[in-house]
Design a protein around this motif. Sequence first.
Motif, PDB file in Angstrom:
ATOM      1  N   HIS A 171       1.951  11.796 -68.395  1.00 52.17           N
ATOM      2  CA  HIS A 171       0.638  11.420 -68.918  1.00 52.17           C
ATOM      3  C   HIS A 171       0.273  10.030 -68.407  1.00 52.17           C
ATOM      4  O   HIS A 171       1.133   9.227 -68.042  1.00 52.17           O
ATOM      5  CB  HIS A 171       0.597  11.474 -70.447  1.00 52.17           C
ATOM      6  CG  HIS A 171       1.469  10.468 -71.123  1.00 52.17           C
ATOM      7  ND1 HIS A 171       2.792  10.698 -71.419  1.00 52.17           N
ATOM      8  CD2 HIS A 171       1.188   9.204 -71.557  1.00 52.17           C
ATOM      9  CE1 HIS A 171       3.301   9.636 -72.012  1.00 52.17           C
ATOM     10  NE2 HIS A 171       2.365   8.714 -72.103  1.00 52.17           N
ATOM     11  N   SER A 189      -7.623   2.850 -69.897  1.00 46.98           N
ATOM     12  CA  SER A 189      -8.066   1.735 -70.720  1.00 46.98           C
ATOM     13  C   SER A 189      -9.170   0.990 -69.982  1.00 46.98           C
ATOM     14  O   SER A 189      -8.982   0.589 -68.831  1.00 46.98           O
ATOM     15  CB  SER A 189      -6.901   0.782 -71.016  1.00 46.98           C
ATOM     16  OG  SER A 189      -7.317  -0.303 -71.802  1.00 46.98           O
ATOM     17  N   ARG A 205      -9.428   3.266 -75.073  1.00 50.75           N
ATOM     18  CA  ARG A 205      -8.063   3.474 -74.568  1.00 50.75           C
ATOM     19  C   ARG A 205      -7.561   4.809 -75.107  1.00 50.75           C
ATOM     20  O   ARG A 205      -7.583   5.048 -76.323  1.00 50.75           O
ATOM     21  CB  ARG A 205      -7.156   2.329 -75.026  1.00 50.75           C
ATOM     22  CG  ARG A 205      -5.705   2.444 -74.561  1.00 50.75           C
ATOM     23  CD  ARG A 205      -4.878   1.312 -75.137  1.00 50.75           C
ATOM     24  NE  ARG A 205      -3.472   1.435 -74.792  1.00 50.75           N
ATOM     25  CZ  ARG A 205      -2.917   0.945 -73.712  1.00 50.75           C
ATOM     26  NH1 ARG A 205      -3.677   0.270 -72.845  1.00 50.75           N
ATOM     27  NH2 ARG A 205      -1.631   1.090 -73.471  1.00 50.75           N
ATOM     28  N   TRP A 206      -7.112   5.701 -74.213  1.00 52.50           N
ATOM     29  CA  TRP A 206      -6.550   6.990 -74.601  1.00 52.50           C
ATOM     30  C   TRP A 206      -5.684   7.491 -73.454  1.00 52.50           C
ATOM     31  O   TRP A 206      -5.650   6.895 -72.374  1.00 52.50           O
ATOM     32  CB  TRP A 206      -7.657   7.996 -74.933  1.00 52.50           C
ATOM     33  CG  TRP A 206      -8.700   8.141 -73.870  1.00 52.50           C
ATOM     34  CD1 TRP A 206      -8.653   8.921 -72.763  1.00 52.50           C
ATOM     35  CD2 TRP A 206      -9.956   7.457 -73.826  1.00 52.50           C
ATOM     36  NE1 TRP A 206      -9.781   8.781 -72.017  1.00 52.50           N
ATOM     37  CE2 TRP A 206     -10.618   7.894 -72.644  1.00 52.50           C
ATOM     38  CE3 TRP A 206     -10.603   6.541 -74.654  1.00 52.50           C
ATOM     39  CZ2 TRP A 206     -11.867   7.433 -72.283  1.00 52.50           C
ATOM     40  CZ3 TRP A 206     -11.850   6.090 -74.300  1.00 52.50           C
ATOM     41  CH2 TRP A 206     -12.491   6.527 -73.118  1.00 52.50           C
ATOM     42  N   SER A 207      -4.989   8.598 -73.688  1.00 55.20           N
ATOM     43  CA  SER A 207      -4.031   9.124 -72.704  1.00 55.20           C
ATOM     44  C   SER A 207      -4.391  10.550 -72.311  1.00 55.20           C
ATOM     45  O   SER A 207      -4.764  11.366 -73.160  1.00 55.20           O
ATOM     46  CB  SER A 207      -2.605   9.106 -73.272  1.00 55.20           C
ATOM     47  OG  SER A 207      -2.176   7.783 -73.515  1.00 55.20           O
ATOM     48  N   ASP A 208      -4.263  10.826 -71.009  1.00 55.10           N
ATOM     49  CA  ASP A 208      -4.453  12.169 -70.475  1.00 55.10           C
ATOM     50  C   ASP A 208      -3.085  12.745 -70.096  1.00 55.10           C
ATOM     51  O   ASP A 208      -2.250  12.048 -69.512  1.00 55.10           O
ATOM     52  CB  ASP A 208      -5.344  12.146 -69.229  1.00 55.10           C
ATOM     53  CG  ASP A 208      -6.734  11.610 -69.525  1.00 55.10           C
ATOM     54  OD1 ASP A 208      -7.087  11.504 -70.713  1.00 55.10           O
ATOM     55  OD2 ASP A 208      -7.449  11.298 -68.557  1.00 55.10           O
ATOM     56  N   SER A 237      -8.494   9.282 -62.808  1.00 53.64           N
ATOM     57  CA  SER A 237      -7.099   8.882 -62.970  1.00 53.64           C
ATOM     58  C   SER A 237      -6.232   9.644 -61.981  1.00 53.64           C
ATOM     59  O   SER A 237      -6.649  10.669 -61.428  1.00 53.64           O
ATOM     60  CB  SER A 237      -6.616   9.156 -64.399  1.00 53.64           C
ATOM     61  OG  SER A 237      -7.282   8.347 -65.328  1.00 53.64           O
ATOM     62  N   THR A 261      -2.385   6.682 -69.164  1.00 54.35           N
ATOM     63  CA  THR A 261      -3.232   6.019 -70.144  1.00 54.35           C
ATOM     64  C   THR A 261      -4.440   5.388 -69.451  1.00 54.35           C
ATOM     65  O   THR A 261      -4.285   4.644 -68.476  1.00 54.35           O
ATOM     66  CB  THR A 261      -2.442   4.936 -70.899  1.00 54.35           C
ATOM     67  OG1 THR A 261      -1.364   5.556 -71.601  1.00 54.35           O
ATOM     68  CG2 THR A 261      -3.337   4.211 -71.900  1.00 54.35           C
TER      69      THR A 261
END
Length: 329
Positions: free
Chosen positions: A38, A42, A16-19, A59, A40
């Motif tokens: 942004h 996951s 899990r991370w955010s762009d 995404s 996220t």
Amino acid sequence: IRWTVSNHGDFPASGRWSDAVYLSEDSLWDLGDIPLGHVTFSGQLDAAVGQDSGGQYTSSLSTTLPPAKPGRYRILIRPDIFNQVFEEEGEANNRTASADTMNVTVDQLQLGVPFPTTLSSGQDRLFQLTLGLGQTVQIDLSTTASDAANDLFVRFADVPDGIQFDVATQGLPSANQTLLLPSTKPGEYFVLVRGHSQPAPNTSVTILAEALPFQITSVSPDAGGDSRYVTTKIRGAEFDENAAVKMVRPGIAEFEPVSYEVVDSTRIVAIFDFSEAPRGLYDLKVINPDGAEAVVPYRYLVERAIEPEATIGLGGPRVLAPGEVGTYS
């Protein structure tokens, strides 16, 4: 906006991370880039065809473009913006700009022409206004929604915000707002309309920019006593820095201030000596060096001055013996 991130061994197969997504005038990220939002991620990365250390994900972000100057921009993506994934030496490739550019335009305001538009709660709208040298310009924002709360900001050659601006409306946000540009530079001004609160989505508003002629718009206070050193503030437009000020009662008396300051092309602060002035109504004149006059007739009243009156009292013991303490008020 849609993008695909390929894992070259830096990212785990799942997590899990955010762009973050930015609007950039070039292909390099810097603090001047405009954040668009942004997203996220996951879950599990998809298998990447032809990659040894496989994995990729796609995404997308749907957003409203924030205020930006006209020009060509690229979309810049920064995966894992919060560094939630430890990549050792792999952080350097966590930014990519779009190959193509997009053209951003701004609606143009014309002097003297009302521009109808709409505002929703929390929405900003940006406009562009081309002005010449030394103009005094008034910008009005009007709406029939009396319970709306709006603000106006203006900045030369760049986009204003709540912190960086040349001129902004004063006081609390309100439905109808007005601001003055005292003396303009030649070039592009950007007008930001901020709708803090609206009674309904897409509330109708109208923006009007007008170049004001040489004139006096208000005098405050508009009355003073027949004594020395009476101060008044004159508001208007196109006041020259060497303008002269006079109080004139035609055929009876004429007075120039003992001291005055042209604060800017819309404000003059003048101090008069009316100790010898006949009481009555006076015309107020502002005269520019080219001979142009702005006059408001019967605008200032010289009346009887009220003499100052003061009473001073002191309370406490009349006599103190050596070593005693007295309290006085």
